[in-house]
Design an enzyme around this catalytic site. Structure first.
Site, PDB file in Angstrom:
ATOM      1  N   LYS A  26      35.840 -18.804 -63.201  1.00  8.42           N
ATOM      2  CA  LYS A  26      35.565 -20.142 -63.729  1.00  8.42           C
ATOM      3  C   LYS A  26      34.077 -20.389 -63.965  1.00  8.42           C
ATOM      4  CE  LYS A  26      36.375 -21.890 -59.030  1.00  8.42           C
ATOM      5  NZ  LYS A  26      37.298 -22.716 -58.219  1.00  8.42           N
ATOM      6  N   LYS A  44      21.054 -17.104 -10.489  1.00  4.28           N
ATOM      7  CA  LYS A  44      19.607 -17.289 -10.513  1.00  4.28           C
ATOM      8  C   LYS A  44      18.997 -16.090 -11.239  1.00  4.28           C
ATOM      9  CE  LYS A  44      16.046 -19.807  -9.104  1.00  4.28           C
ATOM     10  NZ  LYS A  44      15.783 -19.941  -7.650  1.00  4.28           N
ATOM     11  N   HIS A  45      18.266 -16.353 -12.309  1.00  2.00           N
ATOM     12  CA  HIS A  45      17.648 -15.288 -13.100  1.00  2.00           C
ATOM     13  C   HIS A  45      18.667 -14.242 -13.528  1.00  2.00           C
ATOM     14  CE1 HIS A  45      13.864 -17.156 -12.373  1.00  2.00           C
ATOM     15  NE2 HIS A  45      13.849 -16.877 -11.078  1.00  2.00           N
ATOM     16  N   ASP A  53      23.542   8.494   1.338  1.00  2.00           N
ATOM     17  CA  ASP A  53      22.660   7.571   2.054  1.00  2.00           C
ATOM     18  C   ASP A  53      22.964   6.102   1.748  1.00  2.00           C
ATOM     19  OD1 ASP A  53      21.765   7.737  -0.548  1.00  2.00           O
ATOM     20  OD2 ASP A  53      19.694   8.303  -0.045  1.00  2.00           O
ATOM     21  N   ASN A  89      20.665  -1.350 -10.343  1.00  2.00           N
ATOM     22  CA  ASN A  89      21.770  -0.902  -9.509  1.00  2.00           C
ATOM     23  C   ASN A  89      22.329  -2.076  -8.710  1.00  2.00           C
ATOM     24  OD1 ASN A  89      21.831   1.984  -9.988  1.00  2.00           O
ATOM     25  ND2 ASN A  89      19.832   2.048  -8.997  1.00  2.00           N
ATOM     26  N   HIS A 134      22.363  -3.716 -17.653  1.00  2.00           N
ATOM     27  CA  HIS A 134      20.913  -3.653 -17.715  1.00  2.00           C
ATOM     28  C   HIS A 134      20.325  -4.900 -18.380  1.00  2.00           C
ATOM     29  CE1 HIS A 134      21.883   0.710 -17.266  1.00  2.00           C
ATOM     30  NE2 HIS A 134      20.924   0.587 -16.390  1.00  2.00           N
ATOM     31  N   ARG A 181      12.085 -25.243 -26.735  1.00  2.00           N
ATOM     32  CA  ARG A 181      10.672 -25.526 -26.454  1.00  2.00           C
ATOM     33  C   ARG A 181       9.870 -24.233 -26.409  1.00  2.00           C
ATOM     34  NH1 ARG A 181      11.387 -28.403 -20.996  1.00  2.00           N
ATOM     35  NH2 ARG A 181      13.379 -27.315 -21.140  1.00  2.00           N
ATOM     36  N   GLY A 241      39.160 -28.586 -57.931  1.00  2.00           N
ATOM     37  CA  GLY A 241      39.431 -29.622 -56.940  1.00  2.00           C
ATOM     38  C   GLY A 241      38.253 -30.552 -56.723  1.00  2.00           C
TER      39      GLY A 241
END
Length: 528
Positions: A69, A279-280, A482, A422, A528, A217, A39
């Protein structure tokens, strides 16, 4: 031997014919003889170019539906022969093998074929054999041979030929490196597909590949080199987004924007507007609303301090009202499926704000791999696409959640999936009111989330902490009572958590004593 090698003959065999005609015409104008296959040869002749068939070189026609080929000494000898080795030159003369100085090949579109949902046999037929063999041969012999596998390199080749009347060794080295990366990526795609077809979750060898989208960067910090690579998939997100304005995205921008968009994609547009602020890599606020502007306001009010300089993700088309609200605070990136012209015009006045549109939302339940490098290896797992339906939840306390609490529990659970462990998420009325993330103990996360909720109440002038009357999600089980009691003391009325602790009975009893409703999901969402 001169560093510059002339290009007298080129073999072109491409499936992607973008730019082929102009490239070949420029080669011919510089006196390069053209050899081609199938082709590609047909397309070149249609463009009025003089081209010789590979079959004329090999003495064999293309056969077996094009499977055979170029696998012939006349081709590979022309690519692999060392031009400064008398023995190689003698063999070429003896067998009538002419040198091939430039190989231009792009491979059968295997990746595109698989992405289109082709069946097994069709995918197999789109595995290129002769192409990779020629590419590797030419790349190995880059001392003499140029190999081009990307349309993007056509102009560079022409410029090199024009400048040097040939190509330099350094240029050929770069082409060879690109070529080996391409065949490596191609083989990675084939092996990954075959492993999936065989339902092999852990194949003995696994390869990953990407295409450079942009050098960055720097990485997370200025002393770290970085770049952004894409995997070739068409999943809506940062990798496929259109950037309408603003400076180049940084490493941290890309990471946080991906986190924001994948979170907001959990909320289907048909179920109403939703906004996430990141954020972060952690959400500072997530909310639903009757409008995107209302959802943004509620997400912002969860933690106004952390929202400064954050990433905003929307699950619908950004409109003028929402754009105006977003511009009231410093925002790094806004990502949405689309944006109105009015919204774009409003953002145009904020030149440093990046606006990305994606054309859609990623499927939060799609099967994907999550990959992370560790020293000496890779950790590979299924992406966390876990979903818990309402009927899957198990009420474990004497009091069952009300319908309103159950709705908020499921919302909080969805957000907690995207919070670093957590993770503790307080939510009320379809919005977060306090988020505790990434702490070494769950009780610390619970305490921090409650403190943030109290501070938020002061920021917005509320009469009391928004945590009072809220619900709480925990990404993993409470190992002790707790953490749960800290949530109760903050004013929470209902809890959602995976369950599965050795002390579940103790935790359930504490919830009952505090009058809390609690449900178990049976699924955790460590991040994590």
């Amino acid at each position: 031997m001169s560093d510059v090698q002339p290009v007298r003959r080129a073999l072109l065999s491409v499936s992607d014919k973008t730019g082929l005609e102009d490239f070949a015409k420029n080669l011919a104008a510089q006196g390069v003889a053209l050899v081609s296959t199938g082709g590609t040869a047909k397309a070149l002749r249609a463009a009025g170019l003089d081209v010789k068939d590979v079959a004329d070189l090999t003495g064999f026609p293309e056969m077996m539906d094009g499977r055979v080929k170029t696998l012939h000494p006349a081709v590979h000898g022309g690519l692999l022969a060392l031009r400064d080795d008398p023995g190689h030159v003698a063999s070429m003369d003896e067998h009538g093998i002419g040198p091939i100085d430039l190989l231009v090949v792009n491979l059968y579109p295997f990746e595109e074929t698989v992405a289109a949902g082709a069946d097994y046999d069709t995918a197999i037929e789109n595995i290129d054999i002769g192409g990779p063999a020629m590419i590797r041969a030419a790349a190995k012999n880059h001392k003499f041979v140029n190999v081009v596998v990307d349309v993007a390199d056509y102009n560079a080749v022409l410029a090199e030929l024009k400048a040097n009347n040939g190509t330099t060794y350094t240029f050929r080295q770069r082409l060879a490196a690109t070529a080996y990366a391409r065949t490596g990526a191609y083989d990675a795609a084939v092996s990954t597909w075959m492993a999936e077809a065989l339902n092999e979750a852990t194949p003995r060898r696994r390869a990953f590949a990407g295409t450079l989208a942009q050098p960055l960067r720097y990485g997370e910090n200025p002393h770290q080199a970085a770049a952004f690579y894409t995997d070739g998939s068409d999943v809506a997100g940062v990798a496929t987004a259109k950037q309408h304005q603003g400076k180049e995205l940084s490493y941290n921008n890309i990471n946080d924007t991906d986190a924001a968009f994948r979170l907001v994609a959990e909320f289907a547009p048909e179920d109403g507007p939703a906004v996430a602020i990141i954020k972060h890599a952690n959400p500072s606020g997530v909310a639903r609303g009757k409008t995107l502007a209302q959802a943004f306001g509620r997400a912002f009010d969860c933690d106004r301090t952390s929202a400064f300089g954050g990433i905003v993700a929307l699950n619908g088309t950004l409109d003028a009202e929402t754009a105006t609200a977003i511009t009231q605070i410093f925002t790094e990136v806004v990502i949405a499926p689309d944006a109105t012209d009015e919204a774009k015009a409003i953002f145009a006045n904020k030149k440093n704000l990046r606006l990305l549109t994606t054309g859609g939302l990623p499927d939060p339940h799609a099967a994907r791999l999550a990959v992370r490098q560790v020293a000496g290896g890779w950790l590979v797992q299924d992406d966390d696409n876990g979903f818990v339906a309402r009927e899957d939840l198990k009420v474990v306390t004497k009091r069952a959640p009300t319908d309103a609490e159950m709705t908020d529990l499921r919302f909080a659970w969805t957000v907690a999936k995207h919070v670093k462990s957590n993770a503790i998420v307080y939510a009320a009325n379809g919005g977060t009111v306090g988020i505790g993330a990434g702490q070494m103990s769950r009780i610390d996360s619970s305490t921090i989330a409650a403190l943030k909720a109290g501070r938020m109440g002061q920021d917005i002038g509320a009469a009391q902490s928004p945590a009072i009357g809220s619900v709480v999600a925990s990404d993993a089980f409470f190992p002790f009572a707790d953490g749960l009691l800290a949530a109760a003391n903050a004013g929470a009325t209902a809890i959602i958590q995976p369950g599965g602790s050795m002390r579940d009975d103790e935790v359930i009893a504490a919830a009952d004593n505090a009058g809390l409703a609690m449900v178990f999901t049976g699924m955790r969402h460590f991040r994590h």
